[in-house]
Design an enzyme around this catalytic site. Structure first.
Site, PDB file in Angstrom:
ATOM      1  N   ASP A   1       0.814  -1.211   0.000  1.00 24.43           N
ATOM      2  CA  ASP A   1       0.000   0.000   0.000  1.00 24.43           C
ATOM      3  C   ASP A   1       0.851   1.266   0.000  1.00 24.43           C
ATOM      4  OD1 ASP A   1      -2.651   1.168   0.113  1.00 24.43           O
ATOM      5  OD2 ASP A   1      -2.146   1.819   2.138  1.00 24.43           O
ATOM      6  N   ARG A   2       2.142   1.158   0.353  1.00 25.51           N
ATOM      7  CA  ARG A   2       3.004   2.334   0.390  1.00 25.51           C
ATOM      8  C   ARG A   2       3.451   2.770  -1.001  1.00 25.51           C
ATOM      9  NH1 ARG A   2       2.310   5.548   4.548  1.00 25.51           N
ATOM     10  NH2 ARG A   2       2.167   4.337   6.465  1.00 25.51           N
TER      11      ARG A   2
ATOM     12  N   MET B   1      -8.161   5.622   2.819  1.00 25.88           N
ATOM     13  CA  MET B   1      -8.270   6.824   1.995  1.00 25.88           C
ATOM     14  C   MET B   1      -7.005   7.102   1.185  1.00 25.88           C
ATOM     15  SD  MET B   1     -11.299   7.999   2.413  1.00 25.88           S
ATOM     16  CE  MET B   1     -11.050   9.577   1.602  1.00 25.88           C
ATOM     17  N   ARG B   2      -5.980   6.277   1.334  1.00 23.58           N
ATOM     18  CA  ARG B   2      -4.738   6.564   0.621  1.00 23.58           C
ATOM     19  C   ARG B   2      -4.941   6.508  -0.892  1.00 23.58           C
ATOM     20  NH1 ARG B   2      -1.249   3.555   3.346  1.00 23.58           N
ATOM     21  NH2 ARG B   2      -0.490   5.287   4.592  1.00 23.58           N
ATOM     22  N   ALA B   3      -5.814   5.617  -1.354  1.00 23.91           N
ATOM     23  CA  ALA B   3      -6.050   5.508  -2.791  1.00 23.91           C
ATOM     24  C   ALA B   3      -6.615   6.809  -3.350  1.00 23.91           C
ATOM     25  CB  ALA B   3      -7.004   4.348  -3.080  1.00 23.91           C
TER      26      ALA B   3
END
Length: 708
Positions: free
Chosen positions: A194-195, A275-277
């Site tokens: 995810d990073r 919410m990173r996307a």
């Protein structure tokens, strides 16, 4: 031979890869790129070439942490810095080797100065060197967990904190994280996955003309790297100028409410976590607009951003193939009105000559330069069409259901016909199985082991080359002898006999070898689906614990190695899904095949301890080529594995009101526990690990010595 890099603009094809790298060059806040693909697809070549098209950076002269003269880090260990002009230097490409130590990554106490001068001095690591540049990790999926943890911390905070051996340091560490990997060798931990802001799937082109151009350019580069780079210097300069122009335009890009609503709708529609996307898509859309010379983010930018930012975030479990359903994406975006952008007075910074342009090597397919934005035959990654491929055969029109309880064939009857593969039941969470004793294998998350990175439990004299100094124990050993050795200055007089090796304990990964009964007695459709679901659950557990896995199946008259030991749990899941059933039950052949596989793996990797998982109902109806009574031959084969000290667990697949208990007998011969399919679930396995330790530890004198 010249050390000139292969030019970025000379890479043939791989449009999405080059676009993703350039977007990160325009806006490092996008968060980096993960490049997934088969070997030999120019992954490393393209990444290494990126540094040559990045603009130079201004740094404070003499600062080891690359502080910017205009805004130096107030907490820089080399600070405070006086105001003044900076020094321009090329952006750095720092490579993190898979086998690097934690000290090399984050930095550590300068041992030489500490022992010679008695001074606590910090020696920066690779994170400091990568600040304001690129941190490149080749084979990132093979990176040890302790290095992954340090990378996650630095990527999340934009800084690196070191608290160890009396050193307390914090320095800025903002870098473009780029990783390459071959999925066949194993997957990434979800936290690290995810990073990465963007992900790209690459594969070799199937077009003969494009493959010819790849070979032509590679041979020309190897013949004379400097001359080849010189021929592409003009293209490289145009790409670099495009990056500079897009960076200058980026602050002026407008991310309107319409674009933000489209981004939110897409992320919600694909049910991505967190919410990173959304944030990554917003930054990517702005970078796409700036690269195209626009100040407004359009629908096409949102679509392209989704194709780059979402595939690796929509995976619901490790066995889901990455990718994005483009039809679903278009369906979501079609609900928004089309863009009506105003004419933009800004010049287009994109210097793309287009396929067949006047590149230095002549108009071969994709003549180099800047990749086009968006789809089209050359703009989509080869694997993006994966969701459109035909579904698994088991998802098509179902064959007639096999009866749940077929009549048992007589011993003289012919072997049952092979049945088509059935789908696995839904996986579930299992309790942990571990190998007893203290191992010394590769770092992982299953069994206790002495490891190079873990909790320090003591110190000892090094038996060979010193690999991890225990500083306190070394100083304690040297301190009583300072007067005798004539110490006169601040530094200690340390001799080789004073050096102490740190002893650390952590967790290791094991080789989990599955031996699966695929005979006719397992072939009832619902039953085999449940069995596959159980094995899939154990594979998921092996994935999370960083194990190697292998798969042996037996049916008919023989056993086969369906999957040699590998780090790719995905490959094991695919083989399991395709596993057919039918025929008699050569249990002995399966056990002996497993013993042979473990023997070979012991020679290849002596430190990796095995865990044998036998999935069967315990029946043995065929001795195969061995001859004799099938049950007796199977029992002797199991006792051979127990004598080898192999930790084993039997998953009992027997069902129905009448049970013979043959799996329990097999487990006793193997020296391990037996557990039913229902007992595999986490809540039902409360005492299984304890039983496994007790059973295996008492299996044989050899096993007792290993457990000690």
């Amino acid at each position: 031979m010249s050390s000139a890099l292969f030019p970025f603009s000379a890479v043939v094809g791989q449009d999405d890869l080059r676009l993703a790298l350039l977007l990160n060059a325009v806006s490092p806040a996008v968060g980096g790129v993960l490049v997934r693909g088969e070997k030999g697809t120019a992954k490393s070549t393209a990444v290494r070439a990126l540094s040559a098209v990045l603009p130079e950076v201004d740094v404070v002269p003499g600062c080891r942490f690359s502080c910017a003269p205009a805004a130096p880090d107030p907490a820089c260990p080399d600070g405070p810095h006086e105001p003044g002009p900076g020094t321009a230097r090329p952006a750095r490409m720092v490579e993190l080797p898979v086998g690097a130590s934690e000290d090399r990554l984050v930095g550590a106490l300068d041992i030489e100065r500490a022992l010679a001068d008695g001074v606590k001095a910090f020696e920066p690591g690779l994170l400091a060197a990568a600040h304001r540049g690129i941190l490149y990790v080749d084979e990132v999926n093979l990176l040890h967990d302790h290095l992954v943890d340090s990378l996650l911390d630095a990527a999340a905070m934009g800084s690196c904190h070191i608290e160890r051996e009396g050193v307390s340091v914090r320095h800025a560490a903002r870098f473009l994280l780029v990783g390459t990997m071959n999925p066949e060798e194993g997957e990434l931990r979800p936290q690290l996955l995810d990073r990465f802001g963007l992900t790209v799937e690459v594969a070799a082109s199937r077009e003969p003309e494009q493959r010819v151009e790849v070979v032509r350019r590679r041979l020309a580069y190897e013949d004379d790297p400097a001359a080849f780079a010189a021929r592409w210097a003009g293209e490289e300069a145009r790409v670099r100028a495009g990056v500079v122009a897009a960076r200058a335009l980026l602050p002026k890009v407008r991310l309107g409410d319409s674009a933000l609503l489209m981004i939110a709708a897409v992320c919600a529609g694909f049910e991505v976590d967190g919410m990173r996307a959304d944030i990554v898509m917003a930054r990517t859309g702005a970078a796409l607009a700036a690269w195209a010379g626009r100040t407004a983010v359009l629908k096409e930018d949102v679509r392209q951003a989704a194709l780059l930012a979402l595939p690796h975030r929509r995976r619901r479990n490790p066995f889901d193939a990455p990718g994005l359903d483009e039809a679903r994406l278009d369906e979501i975006l079609d609900g928004f009105p089309d863009d009506e952008p105003e004419p933009d007075p800004q010049p287009d910074p994109e210097p793309d000559p287009g396929p067949g342009g006047d590149g230095p090597d002549g108009g071969g397919p994709d003549g180099g330069g800047v990749p086009p934005q968006g789809g089209g035959p050359g703009g989509a990654a080869p694997d993006e069409a994966a969701p459109e491929q035909p579904a698994d055969p088991s998802e098509g029109p179902e064959a007639p259901e096999a009866p749940d309880a077929p009549a048992a064939p007589s011993p003289a009857a012919a072997p049952a016909a092979e049945q088509a593969p059935v789908r696995a039941a839904e996986p579930f969470r299992t309790r942990m199985f571990s190998v007893p004793g203290l191992g010394e294998g590769a770092a992982g998350r299953r069994s206790r082991a002495r490891t190079a990175h873990g909790r320090t439990t003591g110190a000892q004299r090094p038996s060979g080359r010193l690999t991890k100094l225990h500083l306190a124990a070394t100083l304690q050993a040297a301190a009583p002898h300072q007067r005798v050795r004539g110490r006169s200055g601040r530094g200690l007089v340390v001799r080789k006999d004073d050096l102490r090796q740190a002893v650390r304990e952590g967790r290791e990964g094991n080789l989990v070898l599955f031996v699966v009964d695929a005979s006719g007695s397992m072939a009832a459709r619902q039953r085999m689906g449940a069995v596959k679901g159980a094995v899939l659950s154990l594979l998921l557990d092996a994935y999370q614990r960083r194990d190697k896995v292998g798969l042996v199946t037996f049916r008919g008259a023989a056993a086969e190695l369906a999957l040699p030991p590998t780090s790719s749990v995905d490959a094991a899941a695919v083989r399991l899904e395709q596993l057919p059933t039918g025929g008699r039950t050569p249990l002995a052949a399966g056990l002996l095949k497993a013993r042979e596989v473990l023997r070979v793996e012991r020679l290849r990797d002596p430190s990796r301890r095995p865990l044998l998982v036998v999935v069967t109902d315990g029946r043995a109806t065929s001795a195969g080529a061995l001859g004799g009574d099938a049950r007796e031959v199977a029992a002797r084969s199991a006792r051979l594995l127990a004598a080898d000290g192999v930790a084993s667990i039997v998953v009992d697949c027997e069902s129905g009101p009448v049970r013979l208990g043959l799996a329990g007998v097999l487990a006793a011969d193997l020296g391990g526990p037996a557990v039913t399919l229902d007992g595999l679930r986490a809540e039902a396995l409360a005492g299984l690990v304890k039983d496994a330790r007790t059973s295996v530890a008492t299996a044989s004198p050899l096993t007792k010595r290993k457990a000690a």
